[in-house]
Scaffold this motif. Structure first.
Motif, PDB file in Angstrom:
ATOM      1  N   LEU A  14      -3.059  -2.385 -10.417  1.00 36.71           N
ATOM      2  CA  LEU A  14      -3.873  -1.570 -11.316  1.00 36.71           C
ATOM      3  C   LEU A  14      -3.844  -0.154 -10.761  1.00 36.71           C
ATOM      4  CD1 LEU A  14      -5.496  -2.291 -13.832  1.00 36.71           C
ATOM      5  CD2 LEU A  14      -7.499  -2.581 -12.379  1.00 36.71           C
ATOM      6  N   SER A  15      -3.236   0.784 -11.498  1.00 37.65           N
ATOM      7  CA  SER A  15      -2.949   2.114 -10.957  1.00 37.65           C
ATOM      8  C   SER A  15      -3.584   3.212 -11.790  1.00 37.65           C
ATOM      9  CB  SER A  15      -1.434   2.347 -10.913  1.00 37.65           C
ATOM     10  OG  SER A  15      -0.781   1.328 -10.188  1.00 37.65           O
ATOM     11  N   ARG A  16      -4.176   4.204 -11.102  1.00 37.75           N
ATOM     12  CA  ARG A  16      -4.699   5.380 -11.815  1.00 37.75           C
ATOM     13  C   ARG A  16      -3.535   6.199 -12.348  1.00 37.75           C
ATOM     14  NH1 ARG A  16     -10.046   6.714 -11.602  1.00 37.75           N
ATOM     15  NH2 ARG A  16     -11.276   5.785  -9.920  1.00 37.75           N
ATOM     16  N   ILE A  17      -3.619   6.537 -13.633  1.00 36.81           N
ATOM     17  CA  ILE A  17      -2.633   7.410 -14.260  1.00 36.81           C
ATOM     18  C   ILE A  17      -3.388   8.430 -15.087  1.00 36.81           C
ATOM     19  CG2 ILE A  17      -0.787   7.562 -15.972  1.00 36.81           C
ATOM     20  CD1 ILE A  17       0.206   6.360 -13.445  1.00 36.81           C
ATOM     21  N   PRO A  18      -3.200   9.746 -14.829  1.00 37.47           N
ATOM     22  CA  PRO A  18      -2.419  10.350 -13.755  1.00 37.47           C
ATOM     23  C   PRO A  18      -3.019  10.037 -12.379  1.00 37.47           C
ATOM     24  CG  PRO A  18      -2.899  11.956 -15.476  1.00 37.47           C
ATOM     25  CD  PRO A  18      -3.757  10.760 -15.740  1.00 37.47           C
ATOM     26  N   ASN A  19      -2.182  10.182 -11.376  1.00 35.98           N
ATOM     27  CA  ASN A  19      -2.570   9.878 -10.003  1.00 35.98           C
ATOM     28  C   ASN A  19      -3.830  10.655  -9.620  1.00 35.98           C
ATOM     29  OD1 ASN A  19      -1.469   8.480  -7.494  1.00 35.98           O
ATOM     30  ND2 ASN A  19      -1.811  10.530  -6.714  1.00 35.98           N
ATOM     31  N   GLY A  20      -4.872   9.943  -9.139  1.00 36.79           N
ATOM     32  CA  GLY A  20      -6.109  10.589  -8.698  1.00 36.79           C
ATOM     33  C   GLY A  20      -7.040  11.022  -9.812  1.00 36.79           C
ATOM     34  N   SER A  21      -6.664  10.789 -11.076  1.00 32.16           N
ATOM     35  CA  SER A  21      -7.486  11.230 -12.213  1.00 32.16           C
ATOM     36  C   SER A  21      -8.677  10.304 -12.416  1.00 32.16           C
ATOM     37  CB  SER A  21      -6.637  11.261 -13.481  1.00 32.16           C
ATOM     38  OG  SER A  21      -7.410  11.554 -14.617  1.00 32.16           O
ATOM     39  N   ASP A  48     -13.216  15.660  -6.907  1.00 31.85           N
ATOM     40  CA  ASP A  48     -13.421  16.418  -5.685  1.00 31.85           C
ATOM     41  C   ASP A  48     -13.835  15.504  -4.546  1.00 31.85           C
ATOM     42  OD1 ASP A  48     -15.853  15.708  -6.632  1.00 31.85           O
ATOM     43  OD2 ASP A  48     -16.714  17.728  -6.670  1.00 31.85           O
ATOM     44  N   HIS A  49     -13.525  14.232  -4.664  1.00 34.25           N
ATOM     45  CA  HIS A  49     -13.870  13.261  -3.626  1.00 34.25           C
ATOM     46  C   HIS A  49     -12.831  12.147  -3.622  1.00 34.25           C
ATOM     47  CE1 HIS A  49     -15.149  10.553  -6.794  1.00 34.25           C
ATOM     48  NE2 HIS A  49     -15.890  11.510  -7.297  1.00 34.25           N
ATOM     49  N   ILE A  50     -12.891  11.285  -2.644  1.00 37.10           N
ATOM     50  CA  ILE A  50     -11.963  10.159  -2.545  1.00 37.10           C
ATOM     51  C   ILE A  50     -12.134   9.244  -3.762  1.00 37.10           C
ATOM     52  CG2 ILE A  50     -11.403   8.083  -1.223  1.00 37.10           C
ATOM     53  CD1 ILE A  50     -12.204   9.597   1.277  1.00 37.10           C
ATOM     54  N   VAL A  51     -11.010   8.726  -4.274  1.00 37.44           N
ATOM     55  CA  VAL A  51     -11.054   7.785  -5.389  1.00 37.44           C
ATOM     56  C   VAL A  51     -10.332   6.496  -5.007  1.00 37.44           C
ATOM     57  CG1 VAL A  51     -11.178   9.545  -7.194  1.00 37.44           C
ATOM     58  CG2 VAL A  51      -8.938   8.735  -6.422  1.00 37.44           C
ATOM     59  N   ILE A  52     -10.775   5.407  -5.621  1.00 36.82           N
ATOM     60  CA  ILE A  52     -10.022   4.150  -5.555  1.00 36.82           C
ATOM     61  C   ILE A  52      -8.832   4.330  -6.489  1.00 36.82           C
ATOM     62  CG2 ILE A  52     -10.088   1.668  -5.975  1.00 36.82           C
ATOM     63  CD1 ILE A  52     -13.164   1.848  -5.553  1.00 36.82           C
ATOM     64  N   ASN A  53      -7.628   4.377  -5.928  1.00 31.84           N
ATOM     65  CA  ASN A  53      -6.467   4.836  -6.685  1.00 31.84           C
ATOM     66  C   ASN A  53      -5.568   3.711  -7.179  1.00 31.84           C
ATOM     67  OD1 ASN A  53      -5.230   7.382  -7.505  1.00 31.84           O
ATOM     68  ND2 ASN A  53      -3.465   6.693  -6.302  1.00 31.84           N
ATOM     69  N   GLU A  54      -5.531   2.599  -6.471  1.00 29.19           N
ATOM     70  CA  GLU A  54      -4.659   1.492  -6.861  1.00 29.19           C
ATOM     71  C   GLU A  54      -5.213   0.186  -6.277  1.00 29.19           C
ATOM     72  OE1 GLU A  54       0.133   0.345  -6.901  1.00 29.19           O
ATOM     73  OE2 GLU A  54      -0.570   2.191  -5.944  1.00 29.19           O
ATOM     74  N   ILE A  55      -5.160  -0.884  -7.077  1.00 28.75           N
ATOM     75  CA  ILE A  55      -5.701  -2.184  -6.677  1.00 28.75           C
ATOM     76  C   ILE A  55      -4.631  -3.247  -6.899  1.00 28.75           C
ATOM     77  CG2 ILE A  55      -7.575  -3.844  -7.009  1.00 28.75           C
ATOM     78  CD1 ILE A  55      -9.132  -1.525  -8.396  1.00 28.75           C
ATOM     79  N   TYR A  56      -4.433  -4.095  -5.905  1.00 29.63           N
ATOM     80  CA  TYR A  56      -3.419  -5.153  -5.976  1.00 29.63           C
ATOM     81  C   TYR A  56      -4.122  -6.493  -5.744  1.00 29.63           C
ATOM     82  CZ  TYR A  56       1.161  -7.376  -5.088  1.00 29.63           C
ATOM     83  OH  TYR A  56       2.289  -8.161  -5.133  1.00 29.63           O
ATOM     84  N   PRO A  57      -4.684  -7.095  -6.819  1.00 30.54           N
ATOM     85  CA  PRO A  57      -5.549  -8.270  -6.642  1.00 30.54           C
ATOM     86  C   PRO A  57      -4.835  -9.614  -6.697  1.00 30.54           C
ATOM     87  CG  PRO A  57      -5.718  -7.467  -8.880  1.00 30.54           C
ATOM     88  CD  PRO A  57      -4.720  -6.579  -8.184  1.00 30.54           C
ATOM     89  N   ASN A  58      -3.614  -9.661  -7.254  1.00 32.58           N
ATOM     90  CA  ASN A  58      -2.942 -10.941  -7.484  1.00 32.58           C
ATOM     91  C   ASN A  58      -1.511 -10.866  -6.959  1.00 32.58           C
ATOM     92  OD1 ASN A  58      -2.268 -13.474  -8.371  1.00 32.58           O
ATOM     93  ND2 ASN A  58      -2.443 -13.021 -10.558  1.00 32.58           N
ATOM     94  N   PRO A  59      -1.356 -10.906  -5.624  1.00 31.03           N
ATOM     95  CA  PRO A  59      -0.030 -10.697  -5.029  1.00 31.03           C
ATOM     96  C   PRO A  59       0.916 -11.862  -5.278  1.00 31.03           C
ATOM     97  CG  PRO A  59      -1.609 -11.296  -3.342  1.00 31.03           C
ATOM     98  CD  PRO A  59      -2.393 -11.126  -4.601  1.00 31.03           C
TER      99      PRO A  59
END
Length: 540
Positions: A150-157, A36-47
């Protein structure tokens, strides 16, 4: 009674009811992981070369959220303000490492990211080997390779367990995280760990049991998890035809299979293990091959073709001696000694690990281990006889068997009850036994928590047990049962069944769940009774 006192008492009664609602925690459905709040959803640390690091936020709510009071920080605790930004409902916001974005660097091998609103933590993600002693590294998300996110699966979960919430995927910046679907028809079919011609000829063979060809681009071949060789990524454009075979040699994949025992794993681009096989000591010049549902050593090497079973007849070692003793006596023997012991199964294979289980007698307990996961069908309470070689791992004693026939079932008994003890008595004498202790929670994170009584000990809930960790907080008094296991210089308790984890006294004053209504009803009755008494006195 004066009118003023009447009003005063009535107001006190209403305030009492209000307190119940104010301090009672809000209860969210256990299966509702969409936050019910904003989440850190995806991180791209090593481009990839020339790219920027970035962090994606997602608003899973039905309302726009103003980020004026929000900040994001890493382990250096140098917050970057997000003021001036708004995330619309069900939308994304990305901040990059640029002049106008964040200035801290995301460590490739491990990091912590903390999202705060007015100084209050809203969401936190930890990945890799980061350990600041406030979180359990066992629950950290994995480390993405270069060019992966690094991705949240399911999205926003958000289940508050980063290891289960995040997957390594191709970046989907400003888009929904979606888990691709990969074929289940590709299996490991044959491995050669110890070629007579030298290690360069080691190979791992794949077989496509399906009816269509499969693109293996980006799949990985690896040996044992968390160690061994670096995984080999299958090149782009690699196709395995329907019903076809594909062999990968050591000169190409650089996977070195240990002669003394190892694993071979096939991993799809989602990070899911699609096929895995483990073996014990290898036989020189023989491959470990799949025949139906079973695996056997064969002298016929068939890379790129159907497996053929030819068995080398071996002469038994007439000089081998077996020491028959109880479990306590076996534990006192040196590594490498072959022993025969009898004990009752306290936990079956697959609960705490697919490679081991535990037995105990009236005085002691021990782990029974098989690298290839070859065990007979066992039940808790079975009395068994085991023949195997003594060994140790991380200071814990174990008996290593080579095949299922090393175990004989003698009889069946009721499941053993846990031995009640206190934390400061935990030690070598109780290692491997089913015990129970009472303590107070001092730290909790994901599937692991710590309790203190006359000493402190870690409690770790394994996925294979199916135990749902109760909602607990620091200060709760709990009763814990499980196998006492040693890891390095410390001991831990591994619960087996749901009833092994009990909260016997909550540290909180507020009540939760359905009990709220009980307290509300009682409060209402007391308030109404007070009102009636005051009203009648006033009338009289």
């Amino acid at each position: 009674m004066t009118k003023r006192k009447y009003i005063l008492y009535a107001m006190m009664a209403l305030c009492f009811i209000g307190v119940i609602f104010v301090f009672a925690p809000k209860v969210k459905a256990a299966d509702d992981h969409i936050d019910d709040h904003i989440v850190i959803n995806e991180i791209y640390p090593n481009p990839n070369s020339g790219g920027n690091e970035w962090i994606e936020f997602y608003n899973p709510t039905s309302a726009d959220i103003d980020l004026s009071a929000y900040t994001i920080e890493d382990g250096t605790h140098k917050p970057k303000t997000l003021a001036g930004k708004t995330i619309p409902a069900l939308s994304y916001f990305v901040i990059e490492k640029t002049a106008g974005g964040f200035s801290f660097a995301l460590n490739d091998d491990g990091e912590i990211l903390i999202l705060k609103n007015a100084g209050i933590v809203v969401d936190q993600v930890v990945y890799g080997k980061w350990d600041d002693e406030t979180n359990n590294p066992d629950n950290n998300a994995p480390v993405p390779a270069q060019g992966k996110s690094l991705s949240r699966i399911p999205n926003g979960s958000d289940s508050d367990n980063d290891k289960s919430d995040f997957r390594i995927l191709a970046p989907t910046k400003d888009l929904e995280n979606v888990l691709p679907v990969y074929s289940n028809s590709i299996i490991i079919n044959e491995i050669l760990p110890q070629p007579a011609s030298g290690s360069a000829d080691e190979f791992i063979e794949l077989y496509n049991s399906g009816s269509v060809e499969v693109d293996l681009s980006g799949w990985q071949i690896d040996d044992i998890a968390s160690g061994g060789s670096s995984p080999y990524t299958v090149p782009v454009g690699t196709i395995i035809i329907a019903g076809g075979y594909l062999s990968f040699y050591n000169t190409v994949d650089h996977i070195s299979l240990n002669d003394s025992g190892d694993s071979a794993r096939l991993i799809d681009p989602n990070g899911d293990v699609k096929s895995e096989i483990s073996y014990g000591k290898s036989n020189r010049g023989q491959s470990y091959s799949k025949f139906g549902d079973n695996w056997q050593w064969t002298t016929a090497l068939t890379p790129g073709g159907e497996n053929i079973l030819t068995v080398e007849i071996q002469t038994p070692d007439q000089d081998a001696t077996i020491l028959t003793t109880d479990i306590s006596g076996a534990r006192s023997q040196p590594d490498g000694e072959t022993v025969q012991v009898t004990g009752v199964v306290s936990v079956t294979p697959g609960k705490l690990s697919s490679q081991y289980f535990y037995i105990q007698d009236g005085n002691s307990g021990i782990q029974i281990y098989n690298y290839g996961k070859n065990f007979p069908a066992l039940q808790v309470g079975d009395e068994i006889q085991v023949v195997g070689e003594l060994g140790s791992t991380s200071n814990e004693r174990r008996i290593k068997i080579t095949q299922a026939s090393d175990i004989s079932i003698i009889s069946t008994h009721p499941p053993p009850a846990p031995l009640s003890t206190v934390i400061d008595q935990v030690g070598e004498n109780l290692e491997g036994q089913y015990i129970s202790v009472i303590g107070v929670v001092t730290k909790t994170s994901g599937s692991t928590f710590y309790i203190h009584g006359s000493g402190e000990i870690q409690v770790s809930i394994r996925e294979g047990t199916g135990i749902q960790k109760p909602k607990m907080r620091v200060g709760d008094t709990v009763e814990i049962a499980g196998i006492l296991s040693q890891y390095g210089d410390s001991y831990r308790i591994l619960p087996i069944v749901q009833s092994d984890v009990k909260i016997i006294k909550s540290s909180g004053l507020a009540k939760t769940g359905p009990n709220i209504w009980i307290y509300f009803i009682i409060s209402a009755i007391l308030s109404w009774t007070t009102f009636q008494i005051l009203y009648r006195k006033r009338k009289s």
